[in-house]
Design a protein around this motif. Structure first.
Motif, PDB file in Angstrom:
ATOM      1  N   PHE A 138       0.852  -1.096   0.118  1.00  0.00           N
ATOM      2  CA  PHE A 138       0.064   0.010   0.042  1.00  0.00           C
ATOM      3  C   PHE A 138       0.992   1.301  -0.115  1.00  0.00           C
ATOM      4  O   PHE A 138       0.573   2.310  -0.810  1.00  0.00           O
ATOM      5  N   GLU A 139       1.942   1.177   0.922  1.00  0.00           N
ATOM      6  CA  GLU A 139       2.781   2.307   0.849  1.00  0.00           C
ATOM      7  C   GLU A 139       3.435   2.709  -0.428  1.00  0.00           C
ATOM      8  O   GLU A 139       3.556   3.695  -0.850  1.00  0.00           O
ATOM      9  N   ASP A 140       4.035   1.491  -1.063  1.00  0.00           N
ATOM     10  CA  ASP A 140       4.806   1.660  -2.256  1.00  0.00           C
ATOM     11  C   ASP A 140       4.070   2.163  -3.294  1.00  0.00           C
ATOM     12  O   ASP A 140       4.422   3.208  -3.975  1.00  0.00           O
ATOM     13  N   LEU A 141       2.814   1.814  -3.427  1.00  0.00           N
ATOM     14  CA  LEU A 141       1.870   2.226  -4.450  1.00  0.00           C
ATOM     15  C   LEU A 141       1.423   3.851  -4.341  1.00  0.00           C
ATOM     16  O   LEU A 141       1.635   4.652  -5.238  1.00  0.00           O
ATOM     17  N   ALA A 142       1.112   3.963  -3.090  1.00  0.00           N
ATOM     18  CA  ALA A 142       0.725   5.591  -2.733  1.00  0.00           C
ATOM     19  C   ALA A 142       1.783   6.442  -2.954  1.00  0.00           C
ATOM     20  O   ALA A 142       1.644   7.675  -3.516  1.00  0.00           O
ATOM     21  N   THR A 143       2.919   6.089  -2.622  1.00  0.00           N
ATOM     22  CA  THR A 143       4.018   7.056  -2.587  1.00  0.00           C
ATOM     23  C   THR A 143       4.540   7.163  -3.873  1.00  0.00           C
ATOM     24  O   THR A 143       4.912   8.223  -4.451  1.00  0.00           O
ATOM     25  N   THR A 144       4.454   6.179  -4.866  1.00  0.00           N
ATOM     26  CA  THR A 144       4.809   5.985  -6.203  1.00  0.00           C
ATOM     27  C   THR A 144       3.913   7.040  -7.024  1.00  0.00           C
ATOM     28  O   THR A 144       4.083   7.742  -7.689  1.00  0.00           O
ATOM     29  N   ALA A 145       2.383   7.018  -6.492  1.00  0.00           N
ATOM     30  CA  ALA A 145       1.361   7.697  -7.106  1.00  0.00           C
ATOM     31  C   ALA A 145       1.813   9.344  -6.953  1.00  0.00           C
ATOM     32  O   ALA A 145       1.429  10.029  -7.809  1.00  0.00           O
ATOM     33  N   GLU A 146       2.202   9.520  -5.614  1.00  0.00           N
ATOM     34  CA  GLU A 146       2.513  10.912  -5.274  1.00  0.00           C
ATOM     35  C   GLU A 146       3.906  11.423  -6.022  1.00  0.00           C
ATOM     36  O   GLU A 146       3.841  12.612  -6.437  1.00  0.00           O
ATOM     37  N   GLU A 147       4.693  10.530  -5.904  1.00  0.00           N
ATOM     38  CA  GLU A 147       5.950  11.175  -6.724  1.00  0.00           C
ATOM     39  C   GLU A 147       5.685  11.523  -8.348  1.00  0.00           C
ATOM     40  O   GLU A 147       6.299  12.337  -8.755  1.00  0.00           O
ATOM     41  N   GLN A 148       4.847  10.570  -8.873  1.00  0.00           N
ATOM     42  CA  GLN A 148       4.600  10.743 -10.048  1.00  0.00           C
ATOM     43  C   GLN A 148       3.461  11.740 -10.336  1.00  0.00           C
ATOM     44  O   GLN A 148       2.725  12.048 -11.554  1.00  0.00           O
ATOM     45  N   TYR A 191      -7.939  -6.394   3.729  1.00  0.00           N
ATOM     46  CA  TYR A 191      -7.656  -5.339   4.791  1.00  0.00           C
ATOM     47  C   TYR A 191      -9.032  -4.376   4.396  1.00  0.00           C
ATOM     48  O   TYR A 191      -9.549  -3.919   3.665  1.00  0.00           O
ATOM     49  N   ASP A 192      -9.399  -3.704   5.714  1.00  0.00           N
ATOM     50  CA  ASP A 192     -10.559  -2.734   5.890  1.00  0.00           C
ATOM     51  C   ASP A 192     -10.019  -1.632   5.265  1.00  0.00           C
ATOM     52  O   ASP A 192      -8.958  -0.922   5.390  1.00  0.00           O
ATOM     53  N   THR A 193     -10.806  -0.823   4.183  1.00  0.00           N
ATOM     54  CA  THR A 193     -10.369   0.097   3.391  1.00  0.00           C
ATOM     55  C   THR A 193     -10.058   1.614   4.352  1.00  0.00           C
ATOM     56  O   THR A 193      -9.319   2.158   3.927  1.00  0.00           O
ATOM     57  N   PHE A 194     -11.023   1.591   5.322  1.00  0.00           N
ATOM     58  CA  PHE A 194     -10.854   2.826   6.053  1.00  0.00           C
ATOM     59  C   PHE A 194      -9.617   2.732   6.872  1.00  0.00           C
ATOM     60  O   PHE A 194      -8.668   3.890   7.189  1.00  0.00           O
ATOM     61  N   THR A 195      -9.133   1.625   7.555  1.00  0.00           N
ATOM     62  CA  THR A 195      -7.774   1.633   8.184  1.00  0.00           C
ATOM     63  C   THR A 195      -6.709   1.767   7.197  1.00  0.00           C
ATOM     64  O   THR A 195      -5.637   2.287   7.433  1.00  0.00           O
ATOM     65  N   VAL A 196      -6.928   1.015   5.870  1.00  0.00           N
ATOM     66  CA  VAL A 196      -5.718   1.501   5.048  1.00  0.00           C
ATOM     67  C   VAL A 196      -5.698   2.859   4.687  1.00  0.00           C
ATOM     68  O   VAL A 196      -4.507   3.413   4.634  1.00  0.00           O
ATOM     69  N   LEU A 197      -6.634   3.376   4.526  1.00  0.00           N
ATOM     70  CA  LEU A 197      -6.432   4.878   4.233  1.00  0.00           C
ATOM     71  C   LEU A 197      -5.817   5.595   5.410  1.00  0.00           C
ATOM     72  O   LEU A 197      -5.055   6.653   5.175  1.00  0.00           O
ATOM     73  N   SER A 198      -6.474   5.333   6.772  1.00  0.00           N
ATOM     74  CA  SER A 198      -5.866   6.038   8.121  1.00  0.00           C
ATOM     75  C   SER A 198      -4.366   5.763   7.821  1.00  0.00           C
ATOM     76  O   SER A 198      -3.440   6.520   8.321  1.00  0.00           O
ATOM     77  N   TYR A 199      -3.842   4.374   7.498  1.00  0.00           N
ATOM     78  CA  TYR A 199      -2.255   4.291   7.624  1.00  0.00           C
ATOM     79  C   TYR A 199      -1.626   5.091   6.536  1.00  0.00           C
ATOM     80  O   TYR A 199      -0.562   5.589   6.490  1.00  0.00           O
ATOM     81  N   LEU A 200      -2.304   5.136   5.316  1.00  0.00           N
ATOM     82  CA  LEU A 200      -1.576   6.031   4.110  1.00  0.00           C
ATOM     83  C   LEU A 200      -1.698   7.521   4.365  1.00  0.00           C
ATOM     84  O   LEU A 200      -0.849   8.140   4.063  1.00  0.00           O
ATOM     85  N   ALA A 201      -2.598   8.039   5.377  1.00  0.00           N
ATOM     86  CA  ALA A 201      -2.429   9.506   5.868  1.00  0.00           C
ATOM     87  C   ALA A 201      -1.170   9.754   6.258  1.00  0.00           C
ATOM     88  O   ALA A 201      -0.776  11.063   6.326  1.00  0.00           O
ATOM     89  N   SER A 202      -0.282   8.856   7.069  1.00  0.00           N
ATOM     90  CA  SER A 202       0.884   9.298   7.586  1.00  0.00           C
ATOM     91  C   SER A 202       2.228   8.931   6.826  1.00  0.00           C
ATOM     92  O   SER A 202       3.223   9.199   7.034  1.00  0.00           O
ATOM     93  N   GLN A 203       1.598   8.388   5.467  1.00  0.00           N
ATOM     94  CA  GLN A 203       2.870   8.011   4.732  1.00  0.00           C
ATOM     95  C   GLN A 203       2.978   8.902   3.313  1.00  0.00           C
ATOM     96  O   GLN A 203       4.047   8.992   2.912  1.00  0.00           O
ATOM     97  N   VAL A 204       1.800   9.620   2.943  1.00  0.00           N
ATOM     98  CA  VAL A 204       1.924  10.587   1.957  1.00  0.00           C
ATOM     99  C   VAL A 204       1.271  11.926   2.207  1.00  0.00           C
ATOM    100  O   VAL A 204       0.601  11.884   3.329  1.00  0.00           O
ATOM    101  N   GLU A 205       1.860  12.809   1.873  1.00  0.00           N
ATOM    102  CA  GLU A 205       1.387  14.392   2.326  1.00  0.00           C
ATOM    103  C   GLU A 205       0.724  15.108   1.432  1.00  0.00           C
ATOM    104  O   GLU A 205       0.026  16.028   1.822  1.00  0.00           O
ATOM    105  N   ASP A 206       0.719  14.805   0.296  1.00  0.00           N
ATOM    106  CA  ASP A 206      -0.177  15.669  -0.801  1.00  0.00           C
ATOM    107  C   ASP A 206      -1.177  15.048  -1.372  1.00  0.00           C
ATOM    108  O   ASP A 206      -2.368  15.919  -1.581  1.00  0.00           O
TER     109      ASP A 206
END
Length: 310
Positions: free
Chosen positions: A23-33, A73-88
């Protein structure tokens, strides 16, 4: 001049490779791109029986990521986790199946993610399709539409009033607080589907319509059905439209390049322009492969070769 389009990816929180690191890899790659949004799908539980009634593919078969023995995984838990991994990059559901959860609980989940993301949450919702999952959760499948309407009324009031009582056809409760309250406007709401009720709900409650798997001509048809409903509810401006489907940028594929968003960068850019001409304001991509490395590669190709044209 190219159309102005926002871009997103679909992150699947269930399947053979679902894990926090993926989840972190995909979200951070999307943010970088420089993608604009990362959306997740929603299932609470996968029953053993998955009927071949999936409404979003020509074959009607459920995607391979769905199955009783898959990580989920529960979708809201995943989003909560990603909230601390990506900024924009914005984070959201596309789509959350509204009737699966008590509306007070669902409002709490959505408002919590809105707060944890500092206002970057987008709330895609729909009545749902997987009848056997409704059975697992003991929710009447035939009530999914009216339960969705009831939730949208409750959530709208929760964002505007913060404290109220409610007496509806499915749920009633005494005066209750709905916090954390959004600091500004409520989170953007996307309505998924293609029925007449979808367009009515979009116009009545939402900011935009989301459709998965449709070609540009079908998006244009849906947009023409949406506009009269938008006017009926005296909505100002124009509705947002998000069109998504699996994509592959590159000629290194045996996939049918006559299908939208498959082929070299120039052809994919033309497809995005066709969606924009059909009324799409957002284009989001899913993936043919469940392998995380291949998904990240496609995010990078799309970000480097397609997004700069818009």
């Amino acid at each position: 001049m190219a159309a102005t389009v926002e871009f997103g990816i679909m992150l699947t929180p269930f399947g053979p490779h679902a894990s926090p690191s993926v989840f972190e890899d995909l979200a951070t790659t999307a943010e970088e791109q420089e993608f604009d949004v990362v959306w997740t799908g929603d299932h609470v539980a996968f029953p053993a029986e998955i009927p071949n009634e999936y409404p979003f593919t020509p074959s009607g078969k459920a995607p391979p990521a769905q199955g009783i023995d898959r990580e989920a995984y529960d979708t809201f838990t995943v989003l909560s986790y990603l909230a601390s991994q990506v900024e924009d990059v914005r984070l959201g559901t596309n789509v959350c199946v509204v009737p699966y959860r008590n509306p007070v609980v669902l409002s709490k989940l959505a408002l919590s993610v809105e707060g944890l993301t500092n206002g970057r949450f987008e709330f895609g919702v729909a009545p749902g399709w997987l009848r056997t999952e409704f059975d697992v959760l003991d929710v009447p499948f035939d009530e999914r539409g009216s339960r969705t309407d009831e939730f949208l009324e409750i959530f709208t009031r929760a964002c505007e009033e913060h404290e109220f009582s409610f007496d509806g056809p499915h749920h009633s409760f005494p005066e209750t607080g709905f916090y954390p309250a959004p600091e500004g406007d409520r989170p953007p709401i996307w309505m998924g589907g293609f029925s007449g009720a979808t367009f009515r709900r979009t116009a009545q409650y939402a900011d935009g319509w989301s459709i998965y798997g449709a070609r540009p001509d079908a998006v244009a048809e849906g947009y023409e059905r949406l506009r009269p409903a938008w006017d009926d509810f005296d909505r100002s401006g124009t509705p947002n439209v998000a069109a998504g489907r699996s994509a592959h940028v590159g000629t290194d594929t045996d996939l049918d390049t006559d299908r939208p968003l498959i082929g070299d960068a120039d052809s994919v850019i033309e497809d995005v322009e066709a969606y924009a001409d059909a009324g799409a304001t957002h284009v989001f991509i899913d993936f043919f492969s469940v392998d995380p490395a291949e998904q990240c590669d496609q995010i990078e190709r799309f970000g480097e070769e397609v997004i700069p044209s818009f």
